[in-house]
Design an enzyme around this catalytic site. Structure first.
Site, PDB file in Angstrom:
ATOM      1  N   HIS A   8       1.978  16.384 -36.981  1.00 12.71           N
ATOM      2  CA  HIS A   8       3.539  16.132 -38.022  1.00 12.71           C
ATOM      3  C   HIS A   8       3.245  14.067 -37.349  1.00 12.71           C
ATOM      4  O   HIS A   8       3.693  13.193 -38.492  1.00 12.71           O
ATOM      5  CB  HIS A   8       4.627  16.489 -38.405  1.00 12.71           C
ATOM      6  CG  HIS A   8       4.120  17.895 -38.397  1.00 12.71           C
ATOM      7  ND1 HIS A   8       3.714  18.172 -39.594  1.00 12.71           N
ATOM      8  CD2 HIS A   8       4.621  18.902 -38.291  1.00 12.71           C
ATOM      9  CE1 HIS A   8       3.885  19.164 -39.932  1.00 12.71           C
ATOM     10  NE2 HIS A   8       4.372  20.252 -39.227  1.00 12.71           N
TER      11      HIS A   8
ATOM     12  N   GLU B 180       3.254  19.801 -33.829  1.00 10.11           N
ATOM     13  CA  GLU B 180       4.146  18.966 -34.010  1.00 10.11           C
ATOM     14  C   GLU B 180       3.423  17.510 -33.486  1.00 10.11           C
ATOM     15  O   GLU B 180       4.120  16.432 -34.598  1.00 10.11           O
ATOM     16  CB  GLU B 180       5.069  18.919 -32.627  1.00 10.11           C
ATOM     17  CG  GLU B 180       6.487  20.182 -32.924  1.00 10.11           C
ATOM     18  CD  GLU B 180       6.739  20.141 -34.561  1.00 10.11           C
ATOM     19  OE1 GLU B 180       7.118  19.256 -34.917  1.00 10.11           O
ATOM     20  OE2 GLU B 180       7.001  21.447 -34.705  1.00 10.11           O
TER      21      GLU B 180
END
Length: 306
Positions: A226, A223
């Site tokens: 990202h 994550e």
């Protein structure tokens, strides 16, 4: 870049491997192109597997335009020292038990160690030039927020978020049985405002009950990728430019579990199933590539550097 730009496609989810190696100081920069890609659309859902994440971004990728306006950015980045990103970790719980989301402090400090090993190249990949420093931990008892949904997210983050785009806010909560996390892209940090950050299922932290498959700490590794503007390795499938990373071979669709000798596209190279931005088990994923490192460095300079 592989071929010409593709049409916009959907975005899905993923995460990776546990290592508690010590952080590396003054990590060296790496070479690469770090190009970007246009993407928008709904989030794809997996079937028969845990859904890694949801990537919250809309519209065209903006980093290419920023790079065209800053032609010396990569030279300047190569000369810079390691960036240490401040982290504020928000524990959302329904009660004071671990099952109720009240994760122990060692799970959180181990998570920071996993990030530092992964982003320093300590697990076997490229040194990205980033390290992470835990600044504080907050604990909030709120049964409604603990069962977190997109509809509750903004109110929770308005109450809890610390700092600006340069501060990594991580929120742990119960996201259901299949969804493991979601994140917002660096390029959208100014627009997203209070929403900017990373959300993870509390059981994905190192020490959680899902073991080597999903509790190695690499939901957060993925994550944060990202959050630093990386796409999935399977972005766009086999055609054209994919994730716009030169050194991640084209991949038709997400890889799950721990596949070997997987090659879903005719383009050169086997599928990058050990990459942090695919969907395999935490125990199988262990690296970022040099080009991914460059893209993160460029995105930091463009959208997050204070």
């Amino acid at each position: 870049m592989r071929g010409t730009a593709r049409t916009a496609t959907t975005i899905c989810a993923a995460f990776l491997v546990l290592s508690l190696a010590a952080p590396v100081a003054n990590a060296a920069r790496v070479g690469g192109t770090g190009r970007c890609l246009n993407r928008h659309g709904a989030v794809a859902r997996s079937t028969g597997h845990r859904t890694r994440d949801e990537v919250r971004t809309t519209g065209a990728d903006k980093l290419t335009g920023w790079l065209s306006r800053h032609p010396n950015a990569e030279t300047q980045l190569a000369a810079s020292t390691t960036v240490t990103i401040p982290v504020v970790f928000h524990v959302i719980r329904t009660d004071t038990t671990v099952a109720g989301g009240n994760v122990p402090n060692p799970w959180i400090t181990n998570q920071i160690s996993v990030l530092n090993a992964s982003y320093s190249g300590g697990t076997g990949g490229a040194d990205t030039g980033f390290q992470f420093s835990l600044q504080s931990i907050t604990r909030t008892t709120n049964a409604s927020w603990f069962k977190l949904t997109a509809g509750k997210e903004k109110k929770m983050k308005t109450a809890l978020k610390v700092g600006g785009p340069e501060t990594l806010n991580i929120y742990s909560a119960d996201l259901g049985k299949s969804l493991l996390g979601w994140s917002y892209f660096a390029q959208d940090a100014a627009k997203d405002g209070v929403l900017d950050g990373v959300v993870i299922h509390f059981d994905t932290l190192p020490g959680g009950p899902w073991g080597a498959h999903y509790s190695g700490g690499d939901t957060t590794t993925h994550e944060v990728g990202h959050w630093m503007n990386l796409y999935h390795t399977f972005q766009g499938g086999c055609t054209a430019s994919g994730d716009l990373i030169d050194d991640t071979p084209a991949e038709a669709k997400p890889a799950y579990k721990c596949p070997t000798k997987r090659d879903t596209c005719s383009a050169p190279g086997s599928d990058p199933v050990t990459n942090f931005m695919d969907y395999t088990y935490d125990s199988c994923m262990f690296k970022f590539t040099p080009d991914q490192a460059v893209r993160m460095q460029e995105a930091w300079a463009a959208y997050r550097a204070p």
